[in-house]
Enzyme design. Structure first.
Site, PDB file in Angstrom:
ATOM      1  CB  SER A   1      -0.903   0.006   1.239  1.00 16.17           C
ATOM      2  OG  SER A   1      -1.517   1.269   1.424  1.00 16.17           O
TER       3      SER A   1
ATOM      4  CE1 TYR B   1      -4.278  -2.021   4.657  1.00 13.73           C
ATOM      5  CE2 TYR B   1      -3.716   0.236   4.083  1.00 13.73           C
ATOM      6  CZ  TYR B   1      -4.044  -1.045   3.705  1.00 13.73           C
ATOM      7  OH  TYR B   1      -4.140  -1.363   2.374  1.00 13.73           O
TER       8      TYR B   1
END
Length: 335
Positions: free
Chosen positions: A127, A152
């Protein structure tokens, strides 16, 4: 080829699986079908895949060690594309354990399956969030990314580190893909495009964080899919130029690679909202709010490595992408 796609009922997973199927590959899709967002949307995506004879689906959680072991024992995959993950920066603050179960434990089960069945190439979703507190832009894969600002992001950076360990120990070719704010038809309802579109359509105020002083490298789903397919077909090799005295984080002495996939054209948040307003023919009521914990003010992808190695650079304009997205939204949600 026989390809395992995890998260096959997800936004990117469904679009990628369909692209593989259209070119004649056999796709085995898995998804745990959790209720992080509406399961009906995941079911609708799956229906699009089930019309292909070369598609088979298993409801399976990455964290199910026995189930994952059986999956790899019963299949010989030519490629594995791991897109299943607990997503969302803000949700990682509310429910951190979900990220460890799916993104750490689940990814270990993927690595072990690939290792023991000698999969020729593992591609996995990282990501743009891994860039965290970095300020230098555009973000390059050669930059250090040791300062995540959300769990995350930390879980995705952990995936890159875990993949490197397996590439080094077992010569497992791995490629990590840092996705930059993906949007388009069939997108996740917890992300800005649907939240904004829904609010504008229903006449409800939309939340604009950091008082609108934000920009994102919004990347259209078709560009993401094309990039993933090209990378999946290119098995990484050890870099002869890699130097442990000046280590390049994006490559290694073993078969390991990391790429950005972004549009390389950041869009101001207020311009993004205006594009949706233009497509809908309706003005949004805006609720200006402060920056949220875990967010970053700006993202921009350096995609020169992707362009050099696989000959592809995302290029869909925000106007074209939003128009296609809004047309899908109107059709799917009957508005």
């Amino acid at each position: 080829m026989k390809i395992l796609v995890t998260g096959a009922a997800g936004f990117i997973g469904q679009a990628l699986s369909e692209a593989f199927l259209k070119r004649g590959d056999h796709v085995v899709g898995i998804d745990n079908m959790n209720d992080y967002y509406a399961v009906t949307l995941k079911e609708s995506r799956l229906e699009r895949l089930k019309k292909y004879d070369q598609f088979e689906f298993h409801k399976l959680d990455l964290a199910d060690r026995a189930g994952m072991e059986a999956l790899f024992q019963n299949n010989q995959f030519d490629r594995v594309v791991n897109l299943a993950a607990q997503a969302g920066v803000r949700y990682s603050i509310e429910n951190p354990h979900a990220y460890i179960d799916s993104n750490i434990v689940g990814f270990l089960n993927i690595l072990e399956g690939c290792r023991h069945s000698k999969v020729p190439h593992l591609v996995y979703a990282s990501s743009s969030s891994v860039f965290g507190a970095n300020k230098e832009q555009p973000f390059s894969e050669t930059h250090n990314v040791d300062h995540p600002v959300s769990l995350y992001a930390a879980s995705k950076k952990s995936n890159e580190l875990m993949a490197h360990a397996y590439s080094s120990l077992y010569k497992l070719p791995t490629t990590g893909l840092r996705f930059f704010t993906v949007y388009g038809p069939w997108g996740r309802p917890d992300m800005a495009p649907i939240l904004f579109t829904k609010g504008i359509v229903e006449g409800q105020p939309i939340n604009i964080f950091n008082n609108g002083d934000m920009e994102r490298d919004f990347t259209y789903i078709d560009d993401i899919v094309e990039g993933v397919i090209r990378v999946t077909d290119k098995i990484p090799a050890a870099s002869e130029q890699w130097d442990g005295h000046q280590p390049d984080p994006s490559s290694s002495y073993c078969p390991y690679k990391v790429y950005n996939i972004g549009n390389n054209t950041p869009v101001r948040l207020m311009d993004f909202v205006q594009a949706i307003e233009n497509a809908l023919g309706k003005t949004a009521e805006k609720n200006m709010m402060p920056m949220q914990p875990g967010d970053v003010p700006s993202t921009c992808a350096d995609v020169s490595s992707l362009e050099r190695d696989v000959g592809f650079k995302p290029a869909t304009s925000i106007e074209d992408g939003i128009n296609k997205f809004v047309a899908w939204y109107r059709d799917y949600y009957k508005v």
